[in-house]
Scaffold this motif. Structure first.
Motif, mmCIF file in Angstrom:
data_model
loop_
_atom_site.group_PDB
_atom_site.id
_atom_site.type_symbol
_atom_site.label_atom_id
_atom_site.label_comp_id
_atom_site.label_asym_id
_atom_site.label_seq_id
_atom_site.Cartn_x
_atom_site.Cartn_y
_atom_site.Cartn_z
ATOM 1 N N LEU A 76 0.825 -1.206 0.000
ATOM 2 C CA LEU A 76 0.000 0.000 0.000
ATOM 3 C C LEU A 76 0.860 1.257 0.000
ATOM 4 O O LEU A 76 0.582 2.223 -0.725
ATOM 5 C CB LEU A 76 -0.920 0.004 1.221
ATOM 6 N N ALA A 77 1.923 1.254 0.795
ATOM 7 C CA ALA A 77 2.811 2.416 0.871
ATOM 8 C C ALA A 77 3.572 2.612 -0.440
ATOM 9 O O ALA A 77 3.765 3.743 -0.892
ATOM 10 C CB ALA A 77 3.778 2.264 2.035
ATOM 11 N N VAL A 78 4.014 1.516 -1.055
ATOM 12 C CA VAL A 78 4.714 1.608 -2.344
ATOM 13 C C VAL A 78 3.783 2.182 -3.412
ATOM 14 O O VAL A 78 4.147 3.091 -4.167
ATOM 15 C CB VAL A 78 5.238 0.223 -2.778
ATOM 16 N N LEU A 79 2.582 1.658 -3.466
ATOM 17 C CA LEU A 79 1.620 2.120 -4.466
ATOM 18 C C LEU A 79 1.280 3.591 -4.282
ATOM 19 O O LEU A 79 1.187 4.347 -5.262
ATOM 20 C CB LEU A 79 0.354 1.258 -4.394
ATOM 21 N N ASP A 80 1.110 4.019 -3.040
ATOM 22 C CA ASP A 80 0.823 5.431 -2.804
ATOM 23 C C ASP A 80 2.022 6.316 -3.133
ATOM 24 O O ASP A 80 1.863 7.443 -3.600
ATOM 25 C CB ASP A 80 0.383 5.643 -1.350
ATOM 26 N N ALA A 81 3.232 5.812 -2.894
ATOM 27 C CA ALA A 81 4.433 6.582 -3.232
ATOM 28 C C ALA A 81 4.529 6.774 -4.738
ATOM 29 O O ALA A 81 4.992 7.826 -5.215
ATOM 30 C CB ALA A 81 5.681 5.874 -2.712
ATOM 31 N N ILE A 82 4.104 5.773 -5.497
ATOM 32 C CA ILE A 82 4.098 5.897 -6.952
ATOM 33 C C ILE A 82 2.999 6.849 -7.405
ATOM 34 O O ILE A 82 3.212 7.724 -8.257
ATOM 35 C CB ILE A 82 3.894 4.510 -7.610
ATOM 36 N N ASN A 83 1.825 6.700 -6.838
ATOM 37 C CA ASN A 83 0.676 7.513 -7.246
ATOM 38 C C ASN A 83 0.792 8.965 -6.827
ATOM 39 O O ASN A 83 0.253 9.851 -7.494
ATOM 40 C CB ASN A 83 -0.610 6.925 -6.673
ATOM 41 N N SER A 84 1.489 9.212 -5.724
ATOM 42 C CA SER A 84 1.584 10.578 -5.213
ATOM 43 C C SER A 84 2.998 10.893 -4.735
ATOM 44 O O SER A 84 3.332 10.638 -3.569
ATOM 45 C CB SER A 84 0.605 10.788 -4.050
ATOM 46 N N PRO A 85 3.856 11.429 -5.604
ATOM 47 C CA PRO A 85 5.194 11.844 -5.164
ATOM 48 C C PRO A 85 5.141 12.834 -4.004
ATOM 49 O O PRO A 85 6.057 12.899 -3.187
ATOM 50 C CB PRO A 85 5.794 12.495 -6.419
ATOM 51 N N LEU A 92 6.442 9.127 -14.574
ATOM 52 C CA LEU A 92 6.947 9.490 -13.250
ATOM 53 C C LEU A 92 8.132 10.422 -13.435
ATOM 54 O O LEU A 92 9.119 10.057 -14.075
ATOM 55 C CB LEU A 92 7.369 8.247 -12.467
ATOM 56 N N GLU A 93 8.014 11.627 -12.898
ATOM 57 C CA GLU A 93 9.051 12.628 -13.094
ATOM 58 C C GLU A 93 10.193 12.514 -12.091
ATOM 59 O O GLU A 93 11.339 12.799 -12.418
ATOM 60 C CB GLU A 93 8.441 14.030 -13.015
ATOM 61 N N ASP A 94 9.882 12.090 -10.866
ATOM 62 C CA ASP A 94 10.888 12.123 -9.801
ATOM 63 C C ASP A 94 11.250 10.708 -9.346
ATOM 64 O O ASP A 94 10.818 10.239 -8.300
ATOM 65 C CB ASP A 94 10.356 12.946 -8.624
ATOM 66 N N TRP A 95 12.094 10.024 -10.122
ATOM 67 C CA TRP A 95 12.538 8.682 -9.761
ATOM 68 C C TRP A 95 13.389 8.671 -8.492
ATOM 69 O O TRP A 95 13.236 7.778 -7.660
ATOM 70 C CB TRP A 95 13.287 8.044 -10.928
ATOM 71 N N PRO A 96 14.282 9.656 -8.297
ATOM 72 C CA PRO A 96 15.068 9.670 -7.046
ATOM 73 C C PRO A 96 14.197 9.735 -5.793
ATOM 74 O O PRO A 96 14.511 9.105 -4.781
ATOM 75 C CB PRO A 96 15.940 10.927 -7.190
ATOM 76 N N GLN A 97 13.090 10.488 -5.854
ATOM 77 C CA GLN A 97 12.186 10.556 -4.697
ATOM 78 C C GLN A 97 11.558 9.204 -4.431
ATOM 79 O O GLN A 97 11.439 8.776 -3.277
ATOM 80 C CB GLN A 97 11.087 11.593 -4.944
#
Length: 213
Positions: free
Chosen positions: A23-32, A191-196
């Motif tokens: 869930l945390a991974v998916l949200d990190a992808i969906n919302s930088p 996805l614009e911010d891969w480092p984030q």
């Protein structure tokens, strides 16, 4: 639906930890932008402790602590009556006391509480208030990737032209597969911010390999 009245569908602690990380991974992808995420995960909360936090930004919060002894869920829903905490936590194993009765849980509040140990499975204390809103927060813990995909397509896709998520990509994250660029791009169009995202994945403790598309 999962609730304090019927929590038979909740998975064991190890499976719930995997779901929580997904869930945390998916949200990190969906919302930088961290501000707009529902789910975040801290793999180094404390010594041998990890925590999932759910927050809707409007007062509802759920924290799940994972320890070697098992896990404990604290839920708080704004607008719901808070029960007698001594009753709703009756029988709580001592290893969870510092978390449930300390900060930040003490300041957040408690409308429901459940815990899991290998010896006894899922338990709760005395639930005097049946309408505790637990269904509203626990439904996402059913282990079904479709549940997240349906919710996130509505939440993150509302008023945007983004494509619906590839449910197969969501399922791969639920299964704990190493995250690749291809899986990420099955969740979002770009996805614009891969480092984030890499920083977020390190905090979650989730494997990734972005070396190729």
């Amino acid at each position: 639906m999962i609730s304090t009245q019927d929590y038979s569908a909740l998975p064991d602690a190890a499976s719930l930890k995997a779901i929580s990380k997904a869930l945390a991974v998916l949200d990190a992808i969906n919302s930088p932008d961290l501000e707009y995420r529902y789910y975040t995960y801290n793999a180094v909360w404390g010594e041998r402790e990890e925590v999932l936090e759910m927050s809707d930004g409007e007062g509802d919060q759920m924290l799940i602590l994972f320890r070697p002894e098992g896990c404990v869920v604290n839920g708080y829903l704004d607008g719901y009556e808070q029960p007698d905490k001594a009753q709703v936590t009756r029988g709580l194993p001592e290893c969870f006391d510092d978390f449930i009765f300390g900060e930040p849980v003490n300041s957040i509040g408690t409308t429901f509480c459940l815990w899991y140990t290998p010896a006894y499975g899922w338990q709760t204390g005395i639930v005097e208030i049946e309408d505790d809103g637990s269904e509203e927060l626990l439904f996402m813990l059913d282990g079904n990737s479709d549940t997240y995909a349906d919710w996130a397509d509505e939440y993150y896709g509302e008023e945007t032209d983004r494509s619906p998520m590839d449910v197969a990509a969501v399922a791969k994250i639920y299964q704990g597969e190493t995250l690749t660029r291809a899986i990420v791009l099955g969740i979002v169009d770009d996805l614009e911010d891969w480092p984030q995202l890499e920083e977020d994945l390190q905090a979650i403790g989730y494997p990734y390999d972005f070396s190729s598309l």
